[in-house]
Write a protein that holds these residues in place. Sequence first.
Motif, PDB file in Angstrom:
ATOM      1  N   MET A   2       0.814  -1.212   0.000  1.00  0.00           N
ATOM      2  CA  MET A   2       0.000   0.000   0.000  1.00  0.00           C
ATOM      3  C   MET A   2       0.848   1.263   0.000  1.00  0.00           C
ATOM      4  N   GLU A   3       2.170   1.096   0.207  1.00  0.00           N
ATOM      5  CA  GLU A   3       3.036   2.272   0.295  1.00  0.00           C
ATOM      6  C   GLU A   3       3.009   3.082  -0.991  1.00  0.00           C
ATOM      7  N   ASP A   4       2.889   2.351  -2.134  1.00  0.00           N
ATOM      8  CA  ASP A   4       2.883   3.035  -3.429  1.00  0.00           C
ATOM      9  C   ASP A   4       1.642   3.896  -3.625  1.00  0.00           C
ATOM     10  N   CYS A   5       0.644   3.721  -2.778  1.00  0.00           N
ATOM     11  CA  CYS A   5      -0.611   4.443  -2.953  1.00  0.00           C
ATOM     12  C   CYS A   5      -0.658   5.747  -2.176  1.00  0.00           C
ATOM     13  N   TYR A   6       0.408   6.075  -1.472  1.00  0.00           N
ATOM     14  CA  TYR A   6       0.419   7.338  -0.751  1.00  0.00           C
ATOM     15  C   TYR A   6       0.665   8.486  -1.716  1.00  0.00           C
ATOM     16  N   ASN A  36      -4.701  14.367   1.260  1.00  0.00           N
ATOM     17  CA  ASN A  36      -5.617  13.579   2.083  1.00  0.00           C
ATOM     18  C   ASN A  36      -7.022  13.520   1.486  1.00  0.00           C
ATOM     19  N   LEU A  37      -7.137  13.982   0.246  1.00  0.00           N
ATOM     20  CA  LEU A  37      -8.406  14.000  -0.498  1.00  0.00           C
ATOM     21  C   LEU A  37      -9.438  14.935   0.124  1.00  0.00           C
ATOM     22  N   LYS A  38      -8.969  15.918   0.870  1.00  0.00           N
ATOM     23  CA  LYS A  38      -9.860  16.953   1.387  1.00  0.00           C
ATOM     24  C   LYS A  38      -9.931  18.106   0.401  1.00  0.00           C
ATOM     25  N   ILE A  39     -11.120  18.693   0.283  1.00  0.00           N
ATOM     26  CA  ILE A  39     -11.300  19.794  -0.657  1.00  0.00           C
ATOM     27  C   ILE A  39     -10.671  21.061  -0.085  1.00  0.00           C
ATOM     28  N   VAL A  40      -9.746  21.617  -0.849  1.00  0.00           N
ATOM     29  CA  VAL A  40      -9.046  22.832  -0.438  1.00  0.00           C
ATOM     30  C   VAL A  40      -9.828  24.070  -0.852  1.00  0.00           C
ATOM     31  N   ASN A  64     -16.579  10.829 -14.898  1.00  0.00           N
ATOM     32  CA  ASN A  64     -15.985  11.551 -13.779  1.00  0.00           C
ATOM     33  C   ASN A  64     -16.903  11.554 -12.568  1.00  0.00           C
ATOM     34  N   SER A  65     -18.208  11.626 -12.784  1.00  0.00           N
ATOM     35  CA  SER A  65     -19.145  11.545 -11.662  1.00  0.00           C
ATOM     36  C   SER A  65     -19.050  10.185 -10.990  1.00  0.00           C
ATOM     37  N   LEU A  66     -18.868   9.122 -11.786  1.00  0.00           N
ATOM     38  CA  LEU A  66     -18.690   7.792 -11.211  1.00  0.00           C
ATOM     39  C   LEU A  66     -17.472   7.773 -10.291  1.00  0.00           C
ATOM     40  N   ALA A  67     -16.385   8.418 -10.743  1.00  0.00           N
ATOM     41  CA  ALA A  67     -15.189   8.506  -9.900  1.00  0.00           C
ATOM     42  C   ALA A  67     -15.455   9.367  -8.670  1.00  0.00           C
ATOM     43  N   GLY A  68     -16.158  10.483  -8.852  1.00  0.00           N
ATOM     44  CA  GLY A  68     -16.441  11.388  -7.747  1.00  0.00           C
ATOM     45  C   GLY A  68     -17.329  10.779  -6.680  1.00  0.00           C
ATOM     46  N   LEU A  69     -18.168   9.817  -7.075  1.00  0.00           N
ATOM     47  CA  LEU A  69     -19.039   9.134  -6.117  1.00  0.00           C
ATOM     48  C   LEU A  69     -18.367   7.890  -5.547  1.00  0.00           C
ATOM     49  N   THR A  70     -17.092   7.703  -5.870  1.00  0.00           N
ATOM     50  CA  THR A  70     -16.257   6.587  -5.387  1.00  0.00           C
ATOM     51  C   THR A  70     -16.876   5.231  -5.706  1.00  0.00           C
ATOM     52  N   ILE A  71     -17.481   5.132  -6.893  1.00  0.00           N
ATOM     53  CA  ILE A  71     -18.024   3.851  -7.355  1.00  0.00           C
ATOM     54  C   ILE A  71     -16.922   3.141  -8.132  1.00  0.00           C
ATOM     55  N   MET A 108      -6.422   4.544  -3.036  1.00  0.00           N
ATOM     56  CA  MET A 108      -6.309   5.929  -2.557  1.00  0.00           C
ATOM     57  C   MET A 108      -7.278   6.213  -1.423  1.00  0.00           C
ATOM     58  N   TYR A 109      -8.356   5.414  -1.341  1.00  0.00           N
ATOM     59  CA  TYR A 109      -9.410   5.716  -0.381  1.00  0.00           C
ATOM     60  C   TYR A 109      -9.164   5.104   0.993  1.00  0.00           C
ATOM     61  N   MET A 110      -8.186   4.231   1.101  1.00  0.00           N
ATOM     62  CA  MET A 110      -7.973   3.515   2.353  1.00  0.00           C
ATOM     63  C   MET A 110      -7.865   4.475   3.542  1.00  0.00           C
ATOM     64  N   ASP A 111      -8.762   4.283   4.514  1.00  0.00           N
ATOM     65  CA  ASP A 111      -8.741   5.066   5.765  1.00  0.00           C
ATOM     66  C   ASP A 111      -8.945   6.563   5.547  1.00  0.00           C
ATOM     67  N   LYS A 112      -9.439   6.958   4.368  1.00  0.00           N
ATOM     68  CA  LYS A 112      -9.567   8.389   4.094  1.00  0.00           C
ATOM     69  C   LYS A 112     -11.008   8.846   3.908  1.00  0.00           C
ATOM     70  N   LEU A 113     -11.857   7.988   3.339  1.00  0.00           N
ATOM     71  CA  LEU A 113     -13.180   8.450   2.925  1.00  0.00           C
ATOM     72  C   LEU A 113     -13.989   9.036   4.070  1.00  0.00           C
ATOM     73  N   GLU A 114     -13.958   8.383   5.223  1.00  0.00           N
ATOM     74  CA  GLU A 114     -14.772   8.860   6.342  1.00  0.00           C
ATOM     75  C   GLU A 114     -14.275  10.178   6.911  1.00  0.00           C
ATOM     76  N   LYS A 115     -13.047  10.552   6.542  1.00  0.00           N
ATOM     77  CA  LYS A 115     -12.458  11.785   7.070  1.00  0.00           C
ATOM     78  C   LYS A 115     -12.553  12.939   6.073  1.00  0.00           C
ATOM     79  N   THR A 116     -13.172  12.691   4.949  1.00  0.00           N
ATOM     80  CA  THR A 116     -13.233  13.715   3.905  1.00  0.00           C
ATOM     81  C   THR A 116     -14.669  14.002   3.530  1.00  0.00           C
TER      82      THR A 116
END
Length: 557
Positions: free
Chosen positions: A1-5, A30-34, A286-293, A509-517
Amino acid sequence: MEDCYLPQDSLFLGFDCSTQSMKATVLDSNLKIVTSEIVSFDSELPHYKTKDGVYRDPCVDGRIVSPTLMWVEALDLILKRLVKLKLDFGKIVAVSGSGQQHGSVYWKNGSLAKLTLLDSKRAMVDQLGDAFSIKESPIWMDSSSTQQCKEIEKAVGGALELSRLSGSRAHERYAGPQIRKIFEMQPEVYRDTERISLVSSFMASLLIGAYACIDETDGAGMNLMDIKRRTWCKIALQATAPGLEKRLGKLAPAHAVAGFIAPYFVERFHFNKNCLVVQWSGDNPNSLAGLTINTPGDLAISLGTSDTVFGITSDPQPSLEGHVFPNPVDTEGYMVMLVYKNGSLTREDVRNCYADKSWEVFSTYLQQTPPLNGGKIGFYYKEHEILPPLPAGLHRYILENFTGDILDGLSEREVEEFDPPSEVRALIEGQFLSMRAHAERCGMPSPKRIIATGGASANLSILNSIASIFGCDVYTVQRPDSASLGAALRAAHGWLCNERGSFVPISCMYMDKLEKTSLSCKLSATAGDRELVTRYGLLMKKRVEIENCLVQKLGRW
């Protein structure tokens, strides 16, 4: 998973060039909207004199286009807005974008030199004024190429064969029929065209200062690509126009890098010269990607002016009604999409006619009426419908002696009107039973979860009906601009794939991040009981029977 940081202190920029506006969304590592920004075409670029971002030709029925230069100017303008927000462009390591699907752009012979040598001291719009053989781009709303659709389908062996090859039967809004129409009606324009871009690859071309490839996912929305081989389909090209493959250029995976950011943007906005431009794609991918499907079993339902249903499958079924694209976030599988023209405007029309122009009354009626509506079925088309291909009109039926347990021998009779609460439930049940039926027919697996977005996703009564009909939980998202958000996610994904030197699943990319964003979803409606889901399945089959009869009697094709 290191390569996914993702690299710390880096930013990822996503654009959405839609019908009425251009949006930008910036994510951090961290996938947070700036930050985000928007430019509305009608109000902020009024000199183009568009209405809702388009021109409707009063002389040619169904011809709807947009001024190509408007998109060029909007890109410069939105970047200036981001400068005022003090965005540090030097931290942006990758950019990608979303373009309204099916729109096409026609570059004049010799325009590549203009694009390559843009002067950063002058606005792009002032340098590309004569770069296009047609100054107005046909877009997804255009319906003036019916004859060309018929010609292309006939040339490849019929509508179903074209769907098997390209993922869809011929559609007026698709770029293939639009290109054929230009070749037939304006041959001198076609001869003077050296490159044809989609809106997505056009915007990517501006950013890299060269002609960008069309990505495989958006390319599938042209009636020109072999979706299984992910190459241009020779027979479809020949059926469309001569010398077309040269004008289209090569195809590229959606996660591939189109190139480095052009010197124009480095000098004018202070981007880092090593900033990557990841292939742009269509707004729905892109909407499919944005909805994390990203896995089969996830289904998105977008409830807007038009309703769309999309998800991922490994086994799409060729049909005359849905659309199949290569998976925009993986190297395997397909994205399947259904499009309904009668969405929110039709719901509003029923609300105005039968629920005192009140969404509160509308919701109360929906809650008060029983599921299955006592066998009352309605087809409500304020505008001519795409799926199924039926003209505007209302059709209401009552199933005699319907209990929800058996269909054999069940008959229906057509009626002129229901009581108001039944009208509301017939509309809502009809819309989502249609979605369930056609999704199954196109090879989408039974959903494990549904993500609802769009304006009507705020209505809990509607969400409860969706959960009961499909038999799964329904989630909603906080961000309405899923296309630009998805573009920013795809920029990060493309950067990862390029950094590693091979494809990396976007899910890492979503590992441990989605709930925090702000990308996370919240549960809004729970699945209905299995017995009710089964009964809805029987009602759905009867509705499909009636729908098929209506298409045979009234269908447009």
